[in-house]
Design a protein around this motif. Structure first.
Motif, PDB file in Angstrom:
ATOM      1  N   SER A 222      12.315   2.069   7.281  1.00 46.59           N
ATOM      2  CA  SER A 222      10.908   2.192   6.898  1.00 46.59           C
ATOM      3  C   SER A 222      10.042   2.590   8.090  1.00 46.59           C
ATOM      4  O   SER A 222       9.129   3.423   7.969  1.00 46.59           O
ATOM      5  N   LYS A 238       1.797   2.653   2.725  1.00 48.95           N
ATOM      6  CA  LYS A 238       3.029   2.021   2.267  1.00 48.95           C
ATOM      7  C   LYS A 238       2.656   0.933   1.263  1.00 48.95           C
ATOM      8  O   LYS A 238       1.927   0.003   1.589  1.00 48.95           O
ATOM      9  N   HIS A 252       9.457  -0.266  -1.784  1.00 43.43           N
ATOM     10  CA  HIS A 252       8.163   0.234  -1.307  1.00 43.43           C
ATOM     11  C   HIS A 252       8.099   1.747  -1.486  1.00 43.43           C
ATOM     12  O   HIS A 252       9.119   2.439  -1.385  1.00 43.43           O
ATOM     13  N   THR A 305      11.716   3.400  -0.750  1.00 41.15           N
ATOM     14  CA  THR A 305      12.765   2.585  -0.134  1.00 41.15           C
ATOM     15  C   THR A 305      13.135   1.434  -1.067  1.00 41.15           C
ATOM     16  O   THR A 305      12.275   0.885  -1.749  1.00 41.15           O
ATOM     17  N   PHE A 335      17.211   4.861   0.486  1.00 39.90           N
ATOM     18  CA  PHE A 335      15.950   5.316   1.053  1.00 39.90           C
ATOM     19  C   PHE A 335      15.796   6.806   0.787  1.00 39.90           C
ATOM     20  O   PHE A 335      16.645   7.594   1.208  1.00 39.90           O
TER      21      PHE A 335
END
Length: 470
Positions: A222, A238, A252, A305, A335
């Protein structure tokens, strides 16, 4: 006057008449650097009397990035939700992929390439064959076996790792990623590259020894995503997100705020809470964490993600051997970054209504040099423009291959400057009337910040020496 141009092997290449025709031919300077001529590029401009080739009236295009990319000839419609990516777009995309590669490999990512054509058996084992329904492009081979064109690769990568037998705990975390075409049967493809049926995506899949380790990897990736958007100068948010059909325990999204965005976002300025509305059972005016006021905006999702836990490793038997040589299921994460969506979203949020503005690192070419109009007094000093181009190649090495010469001298400088603005070169150098001065003065338009400066050749070399190129 005749000029002999030699190839790098030293042999006679071609005789040309000195003058503008000389600029129309790509040649090697001292056997090394080839001039890039706009007249030689395949870059159609699609705007003709308020109609764009293959898409109808421009007034029907409600998305700025779609309209600008079609107008500039960056993309061309092939079928609903599918586009030809033309040379400028491919250059920008390859620069973005290089930037992604650097960040993923800096944290230990290893690049792979998995087939887009995936057996239905894998999807049936994970029970997603029916779950995704019509979203999958499905097909049968000549043996009547079922396949799909993969929108994502959780099943494929987990089976790949499981086939290797038990990994050692010393080999983890294992971080495999790829950049490849993905397919999704969108019911209503729209907004150009923002929502299509075929697109490029970077997807990474991670395997860890424990939930704690997997969450550390989750934060590591991330953070790398954040650095990518920071380098591009894109203001991202985010937000907490729904795990959707991919599943897992934590998710996220990376969103670029934009009015055209299809996602509704709720944000709190007091505690930096941010979430996709989909994650909220009820949309309330106050933040659930600090009771501050929530504000709503819209965003374009450019990254996602997931912490998956053992959802897929359990189904496919992807395990590792611990220090006691006992098999343990790997904890997984996945991801994604929408490569072509990032390009379009960047154009959407950075551009003016009429002209494309790229993140500087992704601009297909950094510099466009506009030659004098044919038959003008300025054309007599054309050799000064040649010298400037060649000196740029010699003294600013990062610009080799990044400087394009607009040699269409039958067009006015104004028309070519308008085209350059549509295409979004960060720097446009114009050989205008002041090229006749001693020393010659060139006009430099800095399109990303709107500045115009007038510089000698030496001033330009100094001005551009710190330009960063992906």
């Amino acid at each position: 006057m005749e000029v002999a141009i030699h190839s790098s092997s030293g042999g006679l290449f071609k005789n040309l008449t000195c003058g503008f025709l000389y600029l129309q031919r790509s040649h090697f300077h001292h056997g090394r650097w080839k001039r890039l001529l706009l007249s030689h590029l395949f870059q159609p401009m699609n705007l003709h009397e308020d109609r764009m080739v293959g898409v109808g009236r421009s007034s029907e295009l409600t998305c700025k990035s779609q309209r600008l990319m079609l107008q500039a000839g960056l993309i061309q419609p092939a079928s609903p939700g599918c586009f030809h990516y033309l040379p400028y777009t491919v250059r920008a995309m390859e620069k973005l992929i290089c930037l992604i590669d650097e960040e993923m490999q800096s944290i230990g990512g290893q690049k792979v390439n998995m087939p887009s054509l995936t057996s239905a058996n894998l999807w049936k084992v994970s029970e997603r064959w029916d779950l995704l329904g019509k979203e999958l492009f499905r097909l049968k081979d000549r043996h009547n076996m079922d396949y799909c064109l993969s929108p994502t690769h959780e099943e494929a990568v987990t089976e790949l790792v499981a086939m290797q037998g038990n990994l050692s705990y010393k080999q983890l975390p294992l971080m495999l990623y790829q950049v490849t075409r993905k397919f999704r049967d969108e019911p209503k493809p729209r907004f150009g590259l923002l929502r299509g049926r075929e697109f490029y995506m970077k997807d990474m899949y991670t395997f860890d020894i424990s939930e704690k380790a997997a969450k550390e990897t989750y934060n590591l990736v991330s953070s790398a995503y954040g650095r990518i958007f920071d380098q591009l100068g894109l203001q991202f948010v985010k937000v907490q997100a729904d795990t959707g059909s991919i599943g897992g325990k934590l998710s996220h999204e990376f969103q670029l705020p934009a009015e055209i965005g299809e996602d509704r976002l709720l944000m709190c300025s007091d505690c930096h809470f941010a979430a996709n509305v989909e994650t909220m059972k009820e949309v309330e005016p106050n933040c659930p964490q600090c009771d501050g006021k929530l504000t709503e905006s819209r965003g374009i999702e450019v990254g996602h993600t997931f912490y998956l836990g053992t959802k897929y490793s359990q189904v496919f038997g992807a395990s590792y051997s611990n220090s006691e040589n006992k098999p343990i299921l790997s904890e997984m994460g996945c991801f994604g970054l929408g490569v072509t969506r990032i390009l379009a979203a960047a154009v959407e949020v950075l551009s003016t209504e009429n002209d494309i503005r790229w993140p500087s690192l992704l601009a297909p070419y950094q510099v466009c040099v506009i030659s004098p109009k044919k038959g003008s007094k300025e054309e007599l000093n054309l050799h000064l423009l040649e010298l400037l181009y060649d000196n740029l190649m010699d003294t600013v090495p990062q610009l080799r291959g990044e400087v394009l010469l607009d040699d269409r001298s039958h067009l006015t400088i104004g028309k070519r400057l308008k085209d350059a603005s549509h295409l979004g070169y960060p720097y446009v150098i114009i050989a205008g009337k002041r090229i006749l001065e001693d020393p010659a003065i060139f006009e430099v338009n800095c399109q990303n910040d709107g500045r115009t400066v007038f510089l000698t050749q030496e001033g330009i070399l100094d001005f551009l020496k710190n330009v960063q190129v992906a």
